[in-house]
Design an enzyme around this catalytic site. Structure first.
Site, PDB file in Angstrom:
ATOM      1  N   GLU A  18      10.288   4.076   3.533  1.00  0.00           N
ATOM      2  CA  GLU A  18       9.348   3.071   3.039  1.00  0.00           C
ATOM      3  C   GLU A  18       9.079   1.972   4.064  1.00  0.00           C
ATOM      4  O   GLU A  18       8.582   0.898   3.716  1.00  0.00           O
ATOM      5  CB  GLU A  18       9.888   2.451   1.750  1.00  0.00           C
ATOM      6  CG  GLU A  18      10.043   3.436   0.612  1.00  0.00           C
ATOM      7  CD  GLU A  18      10.601   2.795  -0.642  1.00  0.00           C
ATOM      8  OE1 GLU A  18       9.861   2.051  -1.300  1.00  0.00           O
ATOM      9  OE2 GLU A  18      11.779   3.033  -0.953  1.00  0.00           O
ATOM     10  N   SER A 146       8.868   4.250  -4.027  1.00  0.00           N
ATOM     11  CA  SER A 146       7.459   4.439  -3.674  1.00  0.00           C
ATOM     12  C   SER A 146       6.962   5.850  -3.933  1.00  0.00           C
ATOM     13  O   SER A 146       6.036   6.325  -3.280  1.00  0.00           O
ATOM     14  CB  SER A 146       7.222   4.060  -2.198  1.00  0.00           C
ATOM     15  OG  SER A 146       7.412   2.686  -2.004  1.00  0.00           O
ATOM     16  N   TYR A 216      -0.677   2.717  -2.499  1.00  0.00           N
ATOM     17  CA  TYR A 216      -0.820   1.730  -1.439  1.00  0.00           C
ATOM     18  C   TYR A 216      -2.090   1.831  -0.601  1.00  0.00           C
ATOM     19  O   TYR A 216      -2.485   0.855   0.032  1.00  0.00           O
ATOM     20  CB  TYR A 216       0.389   1.819  -0.491  1.00  0.00           C
ATOM     21  CG  TYR A 216       1.695   1.577  -1.187  1.00  0.00           C
ATOM     22  CD1 TYR A 216       2.031   0.317  -1.687  1.00  0.00           C
ATOM     23  CD2 TYR A 216       2.610   2.595  -1.379  1.00  0.00           C
ATOM     24  CE1 TYR A 216       3.232   0.083  -2.331  1.00  0.00           C
ATOM     25  CE2 TYR A 216       3.823   2.380  -2.022  1.00  0.00           C
ATOM     26  CZ  TYR A 216       4.123   1.112  -2.493  1.00  0.00           C
ATOM     27  OH  TYR A 216       5.301   0.891  -3.131  1.00  0.00           O
ATOM     28  N   ARG A 255      11.850  -5.260 -10.991  1.00  0.00           N
ATOM     29  CA  ARG A 255      10.735  -4.648 -11.704  1.00  0.00           C
ATOM     30  C   ARG A 255      11.189  -3.326 -12.299  1.00  0.00           C
ATOM     31  O   ARG A 255      11.705  -2.461 -11.582  1.00  0.00           O
ATOM     32  CB  ARG A 255       9.556  -4.396 -10.763  1.00  0.00           C
ATOM     33  CG  ARG A 255       8.243  -4.080 -11.474  1.00  0.00           C
ATOM     34  CD  ARG A 255       7.237  -3.458 -10.530  1.00  0.00           C
ATOM     35  NE  ARG A 255       7.539  -2.057 -10.285  1.00  0.00           N
ATOM     36  CZ  ARG A 255       7.589  -1.508  -9.079  1.00  0.00           C
ATOM     37  NH1 ARG A 255       7.389  -2.229  -7.998  1.00  0.00           N
ATOM     38  NH2 ARG A 255       7.872  -0.220  -8.956  1.00  0.00           N
ATOM     39  N   ASP A 257      10.183   0.198 -14.289  1.00  0.00           N
ATOM     40  CA  ASP A 257       9.092   1.118 -14.585  1.00  0.00           C
ATOM     41  C   ASP A 257       9.439   1.871 -15.861  1.00  0.00           C
ATOM     42  O   ASP A 257      10.596   2.263 -16.074  1.00  0.00           O
ATOM     43  CB  ASP A 257       8.893   2.101 -13.433  1.00  0.00           C
ATOM     44  CG  ASP A 257       8.505   1.403 -12.139  1.00  0.00           C
ATOM     45  OD1 ASP A 257       7.896   0.324 -12.204  1.00  0.00           O
ATOM     46  OD2 ASP A 257       8.827   1.936 -11.056  1.00  0.00           O
ATOM     47  N   GLU A 270      13.308   3.427 -14.126  1.00  0.00           N
ATOM     48  CA  GLU A 270      14.103   2.904 -13.013  1.00  0.00           C
ATOM     49  C   GLU A 270      13.932   1.398 -12.904  1.00  0.00           C
ATOM     50  O   GLU A 270      13.035   0.807 -13.509  1.00  0.00           O
ATOM     51  CB  GLU A 270      13.705   3.565 -11.704  1.00  0.00           C
ATOM     52  CG  GLU A 270      12.259   3.322 -11.289  1.00  0.00           C
ATOM     53  CD  GLU A 270      11.900   4.058  -9.998  1.00  0.00           C
ATOM     54  OE1 GLU A 270      12.055   3.447  -8.926  1.00  0.00           O
ATOM     55  OE2 GLU A 270      11.477   5.224 -10.072  1.00  0.00           O
ATOM     56  N   ASN A 272      13.682  -1.597  -9.877  1.00  0.00           N
ATOM     57  CA  ASN A 272      13.506  -1.909  -8.459  1.00  0.00           C
ATOM     58  C   ASN A 272      14.040  -3.312  -8.196  1.00  0.00           C
ATOM     59  O   ASN A 272      13.614  -4.268  -8.842  1.00  0.00           O
ATOM     60  CB  ASN A 272      12.025  -1.848  -8.079  1.00  0.00           C
ATOM     61  CG  ASN A 272      11.428  -0.476  -8.334  1.00  0.00           C
ATOM     62  OD1 ASN A 272      11.520   0.407  -7.502  1.00  0.00           O
ATOM     63  ND2 ASN A 272      10.841  -0.281  -9.511  1.00  0.00           N
ATOM     64  N   GLY A 276       7.716  -4.220  -4.098  1.00  0.00           N
ATOM     65  CA  GLY A 276       6.683  -4.466  -3.103  1.00  0.00           C
ATOM     66  C   GLY A 276       5.980  -5.799  -3.296  1.00  0.00           C
ATOM     67  O   GLY A 276       5.874  -6.311  -4.411  1.00  0.00           O
TER      68      GLY A 276
END
Length: 308
Positions: A18, A146, A216, A255, A257, A270, A272, A276
């Protein structure tokens, strides 16, 4: 206000798969700090040893590294040893959250809703895995972000190739692999800032392809914030995500998901711990909906920096 932060090293780049996204995130964070009058500078652990920070003597480190050593507790442990306060979660929480399999096991033990999943050690395990989880299913690296190395398997004959894509990443690293039941529903992400859950973001990707490229480098994905979810359901999700955040021992920001099913139930996928901060990123989007601009978001995250 800028003076209270002193000298800040923005850690970006690194050597994970990443890296490209981390550099974009780091430059955005660096620009915000400099615009706020803070003495900030870029530091790439792939270009110089992390121990060089001892010579730099920053007052804090803003971790904008994604994946690999930047998110698995390694960099956090080094910063602890150097007694440099840093943003985000500590060593154990970072290591746990990056490991999707262990995160799932811990959350399930806490009674939280997660998909069924299995650890996979070889590509020829497809028939047994499919018998257990059904089709379609998701095959992905245990410790990567990602959407790198993630494949949706629709037919049994696709399993071996999906395992290979997850087991050997684009940067050549080998990774543990897990298979997860596919959950059909609405893709959501829930950002946490301090002790606050930010507004949900609903993700609408073409044909469900919320992959690395579409995340992205295209504008085909649509983001909705507010998410248009029933207020009571959003509040329930927020409470659950905060509990999940605490269960992992996370701090500062993060964060989650998740997938919302048609019957109103949801599954956590998951967490994070170093999300990002690019122009397509979801935490800044949620913060904006809560009335927090990008610079204020960066400063809020930085204000929580600490060791240990």
């Amino acid at each position: 206000m800028a003076g209270r932060f002193g000298k800040v090293a923005v850690l970006m780049g690194g050597d994970s798969a990443e890296r490209e996204i981390s550099l974009i995130s780091g430059q955005a964070v660096l620009a915000a700090l400099l615009a706020a009058g803070i003495k900030a500078y870029a530091f790439d652990p792939a270009e110089q040893p992390i121990w060089r920070l001892v010579d730099d003597r920053p007052d804090a480190a803003f971790i904008a590294l994604h994946g690999g050593a930047g998110e698995d507790g390694t960099v956090q442990a080094a910063l602890d040893l150097m007694k440099i306060p840093y943003t985000g979660s500590g060593v154990l929480a970072s290591a746990l959250a990056l490991d999707k399999r262990r995160t799932t096991l811990l959350w399930r033990a806490c009674g939280l809703p997660v998909p069924r999943s299995l650890l996979v050690t070889a590509g020829d395990q497809g028939p047994a895995v499919i018998a257990e989880l059904g089709l379609p299913l998701i095959v992905k690296p245990v410790r990567e972000g990602s959407s790198i190395g993630v494949t949706k398997v629709m037919r049994a004959e696709e399993f071996a190739a999906a395992f290979a894509a997850a087991a050997t990443l684009p940067d050549g690293r080998h990774e543990e692999v897990m298979a997860e039941e596919f959950i059909m529903g609405t893709e959501l992400t829930a950002a946490v800032l301090g002790r606050r859950a930010l507004p949900l973001v609903r993700i609408e990707a073409p044909a469900g392809r919320y992959d690395y490229q579409n995340k992205y480098f295209t504008d085909v994905v649509k983001y909705h914030c507010p998410a248009g979810i029933d207020a009571a359901k959003e509040a329930e999700i927020a409470r659950t995500v905060l509990f999940a955040f605490d269960a992992l021992g996370c701090r500062g920001w993060g964060r989650a998901d998740l997938i919302l099913l048609d019957d109103g139930s949801f599954r956590l996928l998951e967490m994070n711990t170093a999300p990002g901060m690019t122009g397509h990123s979801l935490v800044p989007m949620a913060a904006k909906a809560a009335g927090i601009d990008f610079t204020a978001l960066v400063l809020t995250i930085l204000a929580e920096a600490r060791c240990g």
